[in-house]
Design a protein around this motif. Structure first.
Motif, PDB file in Angstrom:
ATOM      1  N   ASN A  67      -2.195  -7.608  10.655  1.00 41.17           N
ATOM      2  CA  ASN A  67      -1.755  -7.137   9.353  1.00 41.17           C
ATOM      3  C   ASN A  67      -2.994  -7.027   8.465  1.00 41.17           C
ATOM      4  OD1 ASN A  67      -0.103  -6.412   7.202  1.00 41.17           O
ATOM      5  ND2 ASN A  67       0.480  -8.506   6.739  1.00 41.17           N
ATOM      6  N   HIS A  69      -3.977  -6.236   3.983  1.00 39.86           N
ATOM      7  CA  HIS A  69      -3.508  -5.826   2.651  1.00 39.86           C
ATOM      8  C   HIS A  69      -4.297  -4.613   2.181  1.00 39.86           C
ATOM      9  CE1 HIS A  69      -2.382  -5.765  -1.553  1.00 39.86           C
ATOM     10  NE2 HIS A  69      -1.341  -6.498  -1.192  1.00 39.86           N
ATOM     11  N   ALA A  70      -3.576  -3.664   1.575  1.00 38.04           N
ATOM     12  CA  ALA A  70      -4.217  -2.396   1.202  1.00 38.04           C
ATOM     13  C   ALA A  70      -5.298  -2.561   0.134  1.00 38.04           C
ATOM     14  CB  ALA A  70      -3.167  -1.399   0.727  1.00 38.04           C
ATOM     15  N   GLU A  79      -2.389 -13.151   0.986  1.00 44.33           N
ATOM     16  CA  GLU A  79      -2.764 -11.939   1.729  1.00 44.33           C
ATOM     17  C   GLU A  79      -4.227 -11.978   2.183  1.00 44.33           C
ATOM     18  OE1 GLU A  79      -0.737  -9.171   2.590  1.00 44.33           O
ATOM     19  OE2 GLU A  79       0.796 -10.638   2.089  1.00 44.33           O
ATOM     20  N   SER A  81      -7.585  -9.342   3.088  1.00 50.47           N
ATOM     21  CA  SER A  81      -8.057  -7.971   2.841  1.00 50.47           C
ATOM     22  C   SER A  81      -9.018  -7.470   3.920  1.00 50.47           C
ATOM     23  CB  SER A  81      -8.775  -7.923   1.493  1.00 50.47           C
ATOM     24  OG  SER A  81     -10.013  -8.608   1.605  1.00 50.47           O
ATOM     25  N   LEU A  95      -0.700  -1.957  12.565  1.00 48.29           N
ATOM     26  CA  LEU A  95       0.121  -1.717  11.371  1.00 48.29           C
ATOM     27  C   LEU A  95       1.479  -1.133  11.762  1.00 48.29           C
ATOM     28  CD1 LEU A  95      -2.581  -0.229   8.928  1.00 48.29           C
ATOM     29  CD2 LEU A  95      -1.590  -2.525   8.888  1.00 48.29           C
ATOM     30  N   GLU A 106       8.417  -3.575   4.927  1.00 48.68           N
ATOM     31  CA  GLU A 106       7.356  -2.556   4.886  1.00 48.68           C
ATOM     32  C   GLU A 106       7.971  -1.177   5.135  1.00 48.68           C
ATOM     33  OE1 GLU A 106       3.740  -3.371   7.013  1.00 48.68           O
ATOM     34  OE2 GLU A 106       3.511  -5.314   6.055  1.00 48.68           O
ATOM     35  N   LYS A 113       0.078   3.420   2.898  1.00 43.28           N
ATOM     36  CA  LYS A 113      -0.957   2.896   1.994  1.00 43.28           C
ATOM     37  C   LYS A 113      -1.926   1.984   2.756  1.00 43.28           C
ATOM     38  CE  LYS A 113      -1.300   1.008  -2.621  1.00 43.28           C
ATOM     39  NZ  LYS A 113      -0.783   0.003  -3.520  1.00 43.28           N
ATOM     40  N   LYS A 114      -1.347   1.110   3.585  1.00 44.58           N
ATOM     41  CA  LYS A 114      -2.198   0.208   4.379  1.00 44.58           C
ATOM     42  C   LYS A 114      -3.053   1.002   5.361  1.00 44.58           C
ATOM     43  CE  LYS A 114       0.711  -3.907   4.331  1.00 44.58           C
ATOM     44  NZ  LYS A 114       1.006  -5.131   5.082  1.00 44.58           N
ATOM     45  N   THR A 115      -2.423   1.997   5.988  1.00 46.58           N
ATOM     46  CA  THR A 115      -3.142   2.795   6.992  1.00 46.58           C
ATOM     47  C   THR A 115      -4.327   3.511   6.341  1.00 46.58           C
ATOM     48  OG1 THR A 115      -1.087   3.114   8.205  1.00 46.58           O
ATOM     49  CG2 THR A 115      -2.873   4.641   8.720  1.00 46.58           C
ATOM     50  N   SER A 117      -5.891   2.760   3.547  1.00 43.23           N
ATOM     51  CA  SER A 117      -6.905   1.811   3.119  1.00 43.23           C
ATOM     52  C   SER A 117      -7.738   1.351   4.318  1.00 43.23           C
ATOM     53  CB  SER A 117      -6.223   0.622   2.431  1.00 43.23           C
ATOM     54  OG  SER A 117      -7.178  -0.325   2.069  1.00 43.23           O
TER      55      SER A 117
END
Ligand code: PGA
Length: 254
Positions: A67, A69-70, A79, A81, A95, A106, A113-115, A117
């Motif tokens: 996992n 965080h964006a 979280e 990063s 993800l 999710e 957004k996560k992808t 980032s």
């Protein structure tokens, strides 16, 4: 050898702390295979121990995070990063897993957004998609998968990354952790439809470069048949990745 190479990825989920991860890698029979990559996604807490263990054992195994965080930093209690992962040498993130979608709310927008980032920060992303049993039984498999992918396919950053730093794992939700695997024919049919979707939206050469892994109750008893399918480029494995014997046996089938 398969045209896109083979990726065997283990998703440890919330299993194996640092000490048991060290034991796992010590007990894992690993030898390099041309055209094949082994990767393990441990918990955040276990990443450093896993990196250290494979280095100490001389095992060329990639270690990725489950996992991400964006945002790069800030007030996001609990979280982790991208810059933190990068600092310890992580380059891969998983993800969109159905457990993240189901238990952590999710949505496709969050996952996009996560992808984005992750891609902007230089990570390689394995993006998971999959339908529920109800959706399969009502003939919605392809429309559900298309919906899960459409914002990603429409995004220029993702379109550019597909086949390079963005790959897919097809994991039917009904096959995850259930012992019921998709038959090779079912899996191949879905993988071929996904590749056709990629071809229509991104063109043939990109579609040909995207690895599509199958996940859902992969074991040493069914992996060879799945791998024999032309559009299956490897496995994303939960339960059978937790023990060195079974994960090693999967590797030996490549
Ligand atoms: P499983 O899990 O192999 O235990 O079915 C696969 C996954 O969730 O990635």
């Amino acid at each position: 050898m398969k045209p896109r190479g083979i990726l065997l990825a283990g998703n440890w989920k919330m299993n194996h702390g640092p000490a048991s991860a060290r034991g796992f890698f010590e007990g894992l029979p690993f030898s390099k295979k041309p055209g094949a990559t082994m990767r393990v996604y441990p918990s955040f807490l276990t990443l450093q121990a896993a990196l250290d263990a494979v280095k100490a054992n001389g095992q060329e195994i990639e270690i990725g995070a489950q996992n991400f965080h964006a945002e790069k930093s800030g007030a996001f209690t609990g979280e982790v990063s991208g810059p933190m992962l990068e600092e310890i040498g992580i380059q891969q993130v998983l993800l969109g897993h159905s457990e993240r979608r189901q238990y952590f709310a999710e949505t496709p927008a969050v996952i996009l957004k996560k992808t984005l980032s992750a891609l902007h920060q230089g990570f390689e992303v394995l993006l998971c998609i999959g339908e529920t049993l109800e959706e399969r039984n009502s003939g919605q498999t392809i429309s559900v998968l298309t919906h899960q992918l459409e914002s990603t396919l429409a995004d220029p950053t993702c379109a550019e990354a597909f086949g390079k730093t963005l790959h897919l794992a097809y994991e039917p939700v009904w096959a995850i952790g259930t012992g019921v695997t998709a038959s090779p024919a079912q899996a191949q049919e879905t993988h071929a439809s996904l590749r056709a979707l990629l071809t229509r939206t991104l063109g043939q050469s990109t579609a040909d470069a995207v690895q599509i892994l199958y996940g859902g109750s992969v074991t040493p008893a069914n992996f060879a048949e799945l791998l024999a399918c032309p559009d299956i480029d490897g496995g994303l494995v939960g339960g059978a990745s937790l023990k060195p014997d079974s994960f090693g046996a999967l590797w030996n089938l490549i």
